[in-house]
Write an enzyme that holds these catalytic residues in place. Structure first.
Site, PDB file in Angstrom:
ATOM      1  CG  HIS A  12     -81.258 -92.995  78.869  1.00  0.00           C
ATOM      2  ND1 HIS A  12     -80.707 -91.971  78.671  1.00  0.00           N
ATOM      3  CD2 HIS A  12     -82.718 -92.905  78.996  1.00  0.00           C
ATOM      4  CE1 HIS A  12     -81.638 -90.976  78.505  1.00  0.00           C
ATOM      5  NE2 HIS A  12     -83.066 -91.679  78.650  1.00  0.00           N
ATOM      6  N   GLY A  14     -80.277 -95.387  73.556  1.00  0.00           N
ATOM      7  CA  GLY A  14     -79.828 -96.183  72.300  1.00  0.00           C
ATOM      8  C   GLY A  14     -80.282 -97.786  72.566  1.00  0.00           C
ATOM      9  CB  VAL A  16     -76.161-100.993  74.224  1.00  0.00           C
ATOM     10  CG1 VAL A  16     -75.454-101.606  75.480  1.00  0.00           C
ATOM     11  CG2 VAL A  16     -75.623-101.604  72.849  1.00  0.00           C
ATOM     12  CB  SER A 108     -67.348-102.082  68.539  1.00  0.00           C
ATOM     13  OG  SER A 108     -67.566-102.501  67.363  1.00  0.00           O
ATOM     14  CB  SER A 109     -66.504-107.138  67.279  1.00  0.00           C
ATOM     15  OG  SER A 109     -67.575-106.960  66.392  1.00  0.00           O
ATOM     16  CB  CYS A 110     -65.332-102.698  64.391  1.00  0.00           C
ATOM     17  SG  CYS A 110     -65.300-101.173  65.419  1.00  0.00           S
ATOM     18  CE1 TYR A 137     -68.434 -96.552  67.704  1.00  0.00           C
ATOM     19  CE2 TYR A 137     -67.991 -98.665  66.907  1.00  0.00           C
ATOM     20  CZ  TYR A 137     -68.450 -97.749  67.900  1.00  0.00           C
ATOM     21  OH  TYR A 137     -69.602 -98.452  68.788  1.00  0.00           O
ATOM     22  CE  LYS A 141     -67.416 -97.308  71.183  1.00  0.00           C
ATOM     23  NZ  LYS A 141     -67.980 -96.943  72.847  1.00  0.00           N
ATOM     24  CB  THR A 165     -70.539-110.281  68.261  1.00  0.00           C
ATOM     25  OG1 THR A 165     -70.282-110.445  66.745  1.00  0.00           O
ATOM     26  CG2 THR A 165     -71.541-110.720  68.645  1.00  0.00           C
ATOM     27  CG  ASN A 166     -71.861-107.463  63.872  1.00  0.00           C
ATOM     28  OD1 ASN A 166     -71.374-106.407  63.242  1.00  0.00           O
ATOM     29  ND2 ASN A 166     -70.716-108.657  63.524  1.00  0.00           N
ATOM     30  CG  LEU A 167     -74.392-105.419  69.773  1.00  0.00           C
ATOM     31  CD1 LEU A 167     -74.440-104.195  70.922  1.00  0.00           C
ATOM     32  CD2 LEU A 167     -74.545-106.751  70.718  1.00  0.00           C
ATOM     33  CG  HIS A 180     -74.699-101.476  62.553  1.00  0.00           C
ATOM     34  ND1 HIS A 180     -75.041-100.864  63.653  1.00  0.00           N
ATOM     35  CD2 HIS A 180     -73.402-101.383  62.374  1.00  0.00           C
ATOM     36  CE1 HIS A 180     -73.752-100.147  63.999  1.00  0.00           C
ATOM     37  NE2 HIS A 180     -72.788-100.460  63.519  1.00  0.00           N
ATOM     38  CD1 TRP A 203     -74.992-100.885  49.002  1.00  0.00           C
ATOM     39  CD2 TRP A 203     -73.302-100.360  50.419  1.00  0.00           C
ATOM     40  NE1 TRP A 203     -75.058 -99.682  48.982  1.00  0.00           N
ATOM     41  CE2 TRP A 203     -74.014 -99.388  49.824  1.00  0.00           C
ATOM     42  CE3 TRP A 203     -72.224-100.225  51.394  1.00  0.00           C
ATOM     43  CZ2 TRP A 203     -73.566 -97.777  50.068  1.00  0.00           C
ATOM     44  CZ3 TRP A 203     -71.839 -98.829  51.348  1.00  0.00           C
ATOM     45  CH2 TRP A 203     -72.521 -97.873  51.092  1.00  0.00           C
ATOM     46  NE  ARG A 210     -69.106-108.019  59.245  1.00  0.00           N
ATOM     47  CZ  ARG A 210     -68.104-108.576  58.569  1.00  0.00           C
ATOM     48  NH1 ARG A 210     -67.527-109.542  58.298  1.00  0.00           N
ATOM     49  NH2 ARG A 210     -67.647-107.390  57.869  1.00  0.00           N
TER      50      ARG A 210
END
Length: 314
Positions: A12, A14, A16, A108-110, A137, A141, A165-167, A180, A203, A210
């Protein structure tokens, strides 16, 4: 989902989980259950079983996870796979044993192959090699998705898997060692502006593309899917549009007000070349995102400045 039911949000505090808590409160949910990591170690099976047996939640949002960017995933792969598999296994099994009515697993989309066709459909899962920089990771998942599917098949549970997707958004992680890309860019450009740095190093080549989803939109989608979706197959949550890292950097720099040079370090890894989710399955159910990327970044930057900088001494 009955708004008077006992609802447990794992993770709770974090990015998300905190957004889901906020959305639940907006919906007047009266019995939301939370525990900090100090109060309940989700990697401890005995402790998790005792918690579920005592609290008897009826609905569960499984947002707890060990997360991080390319650097953190590369340095700590064992922790990423161990912690996440233990968290998922303990909660999913305890939810089954205690008779939870419905569980929503945040993935996760990964999880999708590095070179998956774009946009990525849910059925592309496990059809190709994963991106090496976040493989541990992703494997964890995928294990969570398969756990939900197996428990539904064998025990008749109602466990669903959501693949965002990426949040990004308020309460994000801005630590450059584990953040991220979007929160990392916000911090880099802000500090460069404050310190009058002539350039900012980023980087990779800037070419990867994305997709970015504002966290409040994800929380809204999670409550929607808890009400409207049943099935063992994962369902994607995104915005249906992507942007290159270079374009994103220019956008963030503009919002922050940084006017120096942006330098791309091509010696560092890019990660997956492109990652855009096919969200047709979700939109067919009647849900669409509301926050456009520029507005979301502005909201996130405002939160970073006024609510987060002083407390974290960034």
């Amino acid at each position: 989902m009955n708004r008077t039911a006992r609802i447990y949000v794992a993770g709770h505090s974090g990015l998300v989980g905190s957004a889901i808590i906020h959305r639940l409160r907006e919906c007047d949910c009266e019995n939301v259950i939370v525990r900090s990591s100090k109060e309940l170690d989700l990697r401890d099976q005995t402790a998790v079983n005792h918690f579920f047996a005592t609290e008897r939640p009826e609905y569960v949002f499984l947002a707890a996870a060990k997360v991080g960017g390319i650097l953190a995933n590369s340095v700590f792969p064992a922790q990423f796979i161990y912690d996440n598999i233990m968290i998922e296994t303990n909660i999913i099994h305890a939810a089954y044993k205690s008779g939870v009515k419905k569980l929503l697993l945040l993935g996760s989309s990964c999880i999708y192959p590095k070179f998956a066709l774009q946009p990525i459909k849910e059925e592309y899962l496990m059809t190709g090699k994963l991106e090496s920089t976040n493989e541990a990771y992703a494997v964890a998942k995928i294990a969570g998705i398969e756990l939900c599917k197996a428990y539904n098949q064998q025990y008749g549970t109602n466990f669903i898997s959501v693949m965002p997707t990426n949040l990004y958004g308020p309460n994000d992680n801005f630590d450059l060692a584990s953040a991220h890309v979007l929160p990392a860019l916000i911090r880099k450009f802000h500090e460069a502006k404050v310190n009058s740095n002539s350039s900012v190093d980023i980087w990779g080549t800037g070419k990867p593309r994305r997709e970015f989803l504002y966290i409040d939109d994800l929380a809204d989608a999670c409550l929607f899917l808890m009400d409207e979706y049943e099935g063992s197959e994962p369902i994607n949550v995104g915005v249906g549009e992507d942007i290159s890292i270079a374009e994103l950097a220019e956008l963030v720099a503009g919002i922050v007000g940084y006017q120096g040079n942006i330098v791309y370090n091509a010696q560092m890894p890019d990660g997956t070349p492109r990652k855009l989710l096919d969200i047709s399955k979700l939109t067919a159910l009647g849900w669409r995102p509301r926050i456009v990327l520029e507005d979301g970044i502005r909201k996130t930057y405002q939160w970073y400045i006024f609510d987060n900088l002083e407390s974290q001494n960034l």
